[in-house]
Enzyme design. Structure first.
Site, PDB file in Angstrom:
ATOM      1  N   HIS A  26      -3.574  -1.254   5.674  1.00 31.39           N
ATOM      2  CA  HIS A  26      -4.647  -0.739   4.823  1.00 31.39           C
ATOM      3  C   HIS A  26      -4.725   0.790   4.781  1.00 31.39           C
ATOM      4  O   HIS A  26      -5.453   1.345   3.973  1.00 31.39           O
ATOM      5  CB  HIS A  26      -5.998  -1.290   5.291  1.00 31.39           C
ATOM      6  CG  HIS A  26      -6.505  -0.674   6.552  1.00 31.39           C
ATOM      7  ND1 HIS A  26      -5.876  -0.841   7.772  1.00 31.39           N
ATOM      8  CD2 HIS A  26      -7.577   0.121   6.797  1.00 31.39           C
ATOM      9  CE1 HIS A  26      -6.536  -0.199   8.706  1.00 31.39           C
ATOM     10  NE2 HIS A  26      -7.574   0.398   8.151  1.00 31.39           N
ATOM     11  N   LEU A  29       0.193   3.780   1.596  1.00 28.55           N
ATOM     12  CA  LEU A  29       0.135   4.090   0.168  1.00 28.55           C
ATOM     13  C   LEU A  29      -0.451   2.935  -0.639  1.00 28.55           C
ATOM     14  O   LEU A  29      -1.425   3.100  -1.374  1.00 28.55           O
ATOM     15  CB  LEU A  29       1.545   4.421  -0.327  1.00 28.55           C
ATOM     16  CG  LEU A  29       1.761   4.529  -1.833  1.00 28.55           C
ATOM     17  CD1 LEU A  29       0.961   5.683  -2.410  1.00 28.55           C
ATOM     18  CD2 LEU A  29       3.246   4.694  -2.149  1.00 28.55           C
ATOM     19  N   VAL A  30       0.132   1.754  -0.502  1.00 29.48           N
ATOM     20  CA  VAL A  30      -0.318   0.601  -1.287  1.00 29.48           C
ATOM     21  C   VAL A  30      -1.592   0.006  -0.707  1.00 29.48           C
ATOM     22  O   VAL A  30      -2.546  -0.285  -1.435  1.00 29.48           O
ATOM     23  CB  VAL A  30       0.781  -0.484  -1.346  1.00 29.48           C
ATOM     24  CG1 VAL A  30       0.333  -1.636  -2.234  1.00 29.48           C
ATOM     25  CG2 VAL A  30       2.078   0.099  -1.857  1.00 29.48           C
ATOM     26  N   SER A 122       9.682  -5.325  -2.578  1.00 32.23           N
ATOM     27  CA  SER A 122      10.218  -4.087  -3.133  1.00 32.23           C
ATOM     28  C   SER A 122      11.282  -4.443  -4.165  1.00 32.23           C
ATOM     29  O   SER A 122      11.973  -5.457  -4.037  1.00 32.23           O
ATOM     30  CB  SER A 122      10.840  -3.237  -2.027  1.00 32.23           C
ATOM     31  OG  SER A 122      11.639  -2.211  -2.561  1.00 32.23           O
ATOM     32  N   SER A 123      11.439  -3.583  -5.153  1.00 31.76           N
ATOM     33  CA  SER A 123      12.442  -3.851  -6.183  1.00 31.76           C
ATOM     34  C   SER A 123      13.860  -3.717  -5.651  1.00 31.76           C
ATOM     35  O   SER A 123      14.821  -4.118  -6.333  1.00 31.76           O
ATOM     36  CB  SER A 123      12.246  -2.905  -7.373  1.00 31.76           C
ATOM     37  OG  SER A 123      12.304  -1.552  -6.958  1.00 31.76           O
ATOM     38  N   CYS A 124      14.033  -3.204  -4.424  1.00 30.37           N
ATOM     39  CA  CYS A 124      15.378  -3.094  -3.854  1.00 30.37           C
ATOM     40  C   CYS A 124      15.944  -4.459  -3.458  1.00 30.37           C
ATOM     41  O   CYS A 124      17.106  -4.554  -3.050  1.00 30.37           O
ATOM     42  CB  CYS A 124      15.391  -2.160  -2.659  1.00 30.37           C
ATOM     43  SG  CYS A 124      14.583  -2.803  -1.184  1.00 30.37           S
ATOM     44  N   TYR A 151      16.676  -3.301   4.713  1.00 26.40           N
ATOM     45  CA  TYR A 151      15.275  -3.400   4.279  1.00 26.40           C
ATOM     46  C   TYR A 151      15.138  -4.482   3.214  1.00 26.40           C
ATOM     47  O   TYR A 151      14.197  -5.292   3.242  1.00 26.40           O
ATOM     48  CB  TYR A 151      14.813  -2.055   3.725  1.00 26.40           C
ATOM     49  CG  TYR A 151      13.408  -2.036   3.187  1.00 26.40           C
ATOM     50  CD1 TYR A 151      12.311  -2.065   4.043  1.00 26.40           C
ATOM     51  CD2 TYR A 151      13.164  -1.964   1.818  1.00 26.40           C
ATOM     52  CE1 TYR A 151      11.020  -2.030   3.551  1.00 26.40           C
ATOM     53  CE2 TYR A 151      11.877  -1.929   1.310  1.00 26.40           C
ATOM     54  CZ  TYR A 151      10.810  -1.963   2.187  1.00 26.40           C
ATOM     55  OH  TYR A 151       9.525  -1.935   1.688  1.00 26.40           O
ATOM     56  N   LYS A 155      12.803  -8.040   3.064  1.00 24.74           N
ATOM     57  CA  LYS A 155      11.855  -8.358   1.997  1.00 24.74           C
ATOM     58  C   LYS A 155      12.208  -9.673   1.296  1.00 24.74           C
ATOM     59  O   LYS A 155      11.323 -10.446   0.907  1.00 24.74           O
ATOM     60  CB  LYS A 155      11.793  -7.202   0.985  1.00 24.74           C
ATOM     61  CG  LYS A 155      11.085  -5.973   1.534  1.00 24.74           C
ATOM     62  CD  LYS A 155       9.654  -6.309   1.923  1.00 24.74           C
ATOM     63  CE  LYS A 155       8.897  -5.139   2.461  1.00 24.74           C
ATOM     64  NZ  LYS A 155       7.513  -5.478   2.843  1.00 24.74           N
ATOM     65  N   THR A 179       7.822  -1.748  -8.382  1.00 30.31           N
ATOM     66  CA  THR A 179       8.829  -0.714  -8.587  1.00 30.31           C
ATOM     67  C   THR A 179       8.521   0.445  -7.649  1.00 30.31           C
ATOM     68  O   THR A 179       7.714   0.321  -6.730  1.00 30.31           O
ATOM     69  CB  THR A 179       8.835  -0.279 -10.059  1.00 30.31           C
ATOM     70  OG1 THR A 179       9.951   0.582 -10.290  1.00 30.31           O
ATOM     71  CG2 THR A 179       7.539   0.436 -10.428  1.00 30.31           C
ATOM     72  N   LEU A 181       6.728   3.302  -6.025  1.00 32.82           N
ATOM     73  CA  LEU A 181       5.303   3.627  -6.036  1.00 32.82           C
ATOM     74  C   LEU A 181       5.060   5.047  -5.532  1.00 32.82           C
ATOM     75  O   LEU A 181       5.845   5.584  -4.758  1.00 32.82           O
ATOM     76  CB  LEU A 181       4.533   2.637  -5.176  1.00 32.82           C
ATOM     77  CG  LEU A 181       4.631   1.172  -5.588  1.00 32.82           C
ATOM     78  CD1 LEU A 181       3.971   0.288  -4.531  1.00 32.82           C
ATOM     79  CD2 LEU A 181       3.993   0.941  -6.949  1.00 32.82           C
ATOM     80  N   HIS A 194      10.224   8.555   0.234  1.00 28.43           N
ATOM     81  CA  HIS A 194      10.919   8.171  -0.985  1.00 28.43           C
ATOM     82  C   HIS A 194      11.061   9.385  -1.897  1.00 28.43           C
ATOM     83  O   HIS A 194      10.508  10.454  -1.628  1.00 28.43           O
ATOM     84  CB  HIS A 194      10.169   7.041  -1.690  1.00 28.43           C
ATOM     85  CG  HIS A 194      10.278   5.727  -0.984  1.00 28.43           C
ATOM     86  ND1 HIS A 194       9.246   5.179  -0.251  1.00 28.43           N
ATOM     87  CD2 HIS A 194      11.311   4.854  -0.878  1.00 28.43           C
ATOM     88  CE1 HIS A 194       9.636   4.018   0.260  1.00 28.43           C
ATOM     89  NE2 HIS A 194      10.880   3.806  -0.103  1.00 28.43           N
ATOM     90  N   ARG A 202       8.899  19.239  -1.709  1.00 27.39           N
ATOM     91  CA  ARG A 202       9.937  20.260  -1.831  1.00 27.39           C
ATOM     92  C   ARG A 202       9.569  21.318  -2.865  1.00 27.39           C
ATOM     93  O   ARG A 202       9.679  22.527  -2.620  1.00 27.39           O
ATOM     94  CB  ARG A 202      11.256  19.574  -2.200  1.00 27.39           C
ATOM     95  CG  ARG A 202      12.490  20.458  -2.087  1.00 27.39           C
ATOM     96  CD  ARG A 202      13.732  19.629  -2.355  1.00 27.39           C
ATOM     97  NE  ARG A 202      13.789  18.461  -1.462  1.00 27.39           N
ATOM     98  CZ  ARG A 202      14.437  17.350  -1.754  1.00 27.39           C
ATOM     99  NH1 ARG A 202      15.062  17.219  -2.914  1.00 27.39           N
ATOM    100  NH2 ARG A 202      14.462  16.350  -0.898  1.00 27.39           N
TER     101      ARG A 202
END
Length: 327
Positions: A26, A29-30, A122-124, A151, A155, A179, A181, A194, A202
């Site tokens: 919690h 990020l998500v 994850s989309s990976c 990873y 998933k 996708t 995020l 990511h 940067r």
């Protein structure tokens, strides 16, 4: 197989706002976006524990916590995540940690009769050279991207466990595959994040220091799709209230841009006016990763936050929290 709750065929609908809702992860990020969305939507008993309070890799501790809180709903948003460098350098950690987190939380949810679980992947998970845009049925049809295959395997195992619970126990558990995020509470580490948060950090540091140039990995030609975490949270609640099926659901915007275009946009948003260089000796990763979001659209949901707006909001948040953020 028809899913059921207490022997009654399950039909998706509005969730009980008074029920206990456990968001694993919690603070991330998500997860933090999901908590904000749930609270704004009237859920009065949203619970969670930080990693310092509850190590999700500790099976006994997870079972004790879920047994004590007895949630009716669970979103599994907790995961060990990172960019290309982290994934390719520490594949054992990404496989082992995520497998343990998932198995512990899902097994504890099953043991405590959690009615509705949403597993986030994850989309990976999709093959490196999957036909674009990537449909849900592309899963397990080809080789994975080597830089994050460990990873991805973890998933994929989470998806299969969710599907197995549906088959064996008939529970209306579902999974969603977001996708790329970004947004508040992301990991902005220069080595563990990511691509988008890494670029934000940067370019913001370069703009602040007056640097003449910024160097990014790869060629800048790969195409990526990005979704703001608040949109993802909105989609999660929508799916829990409107979708029930064994297949994972892709969650994205349905459009993509090149990494070079992303870099140019972030440079503009942060106020960086120097030169962008590309280190082509570094890997690009998957050449394109765009999700087919037809299933999500059929369920009645589409993304609302534009990339430009989302990045402006994220840069503002980053600057407001630069002294306390991860990384």
């Amino acid at each position: 197989m028809t899913t059921a709750v207490d022997g009654v065929e399950y039909t998706p609908g509005e969730l009980d706002r008074d029920a206990t809702f456990y968001v694993a992860g919690h603070r991330g990020l998500v997860g933090s976006a999901i908590v904000r969305k749930l609270q704004a939507s009237g859920f009065g008993n949203v619970v969670g524990k930080t990693s310092a309070e509850l190590d999700l890799k500790d099976r006994d501790a997870v079972f004790a916590y879920v047994g004590e809180t007895r949630p009716k709903y669970v979103v599994l948003a907790a995961a060990k995540v990172g960019g290309i460098l982290a994934n390719s350098t520490y594949p054992v950690d990404f496989l082992s940690d995520n497998m343990r987190i998932q198995v512990n939380v899902l097994d504890a949810a099953l043991a405590n009769d959690v009615e509705r679980v949403l597993f986030l992947g994850s989309s990976c998970i999709y093959p490196k050279f999957a036909e674009q845009p990537i449909r849900e049925d592309s899963l397990l049809t080809g080789h994975l991207e080597p830089t994050n295959d460990a990873y991805a395997i973890a998933k994929i195992a989470g998806i299969l466990q969710t599907q197995a619970v549906r088959r064996q126990y008939g529970l209306p558990w579902i999974s969603a595959m977001p996708t790329n995020l970004y947004g508040p509470n992301d990991n902005f580490s220069p080595t563990g994040s990511h691509v988008l948060p890494a670029l934000i950090r940067r370019y913001d540091e370069a703009a602040t220091s007056g640097a003449e140039s910024v160097t990014n990995w790869g060629t800048g030609t790969p195409r990526r799709e990005f979704l703001h975490a608040d949109d993802m949270a909105d989609a999660c609640l929508h799916l829990m209230e409107h979708y029930d099926g064994p297949d994972q659901v892709n969650v994205g915007t349905g459009s993509d841009v090149t990494i070079r275009e992303i870099a140019d946009t972030i440079a503009r948003v942060t106020g960086f006016t120097g030169e962008t260089r590309w280190d082509t000796s570094k890997p690009d990763g998957t050449p394109q990763k765009l999700l087919d979001v037809s299933k999500l659209a059929d369920a009645g949901w589409r993304a609302k936050i534009s990339l430009e707006e989302g990045m402006e909001r994220t840069v503002r948040w980053y600057r407001d929290h630069v002294g306390t953020i991860r990384g």
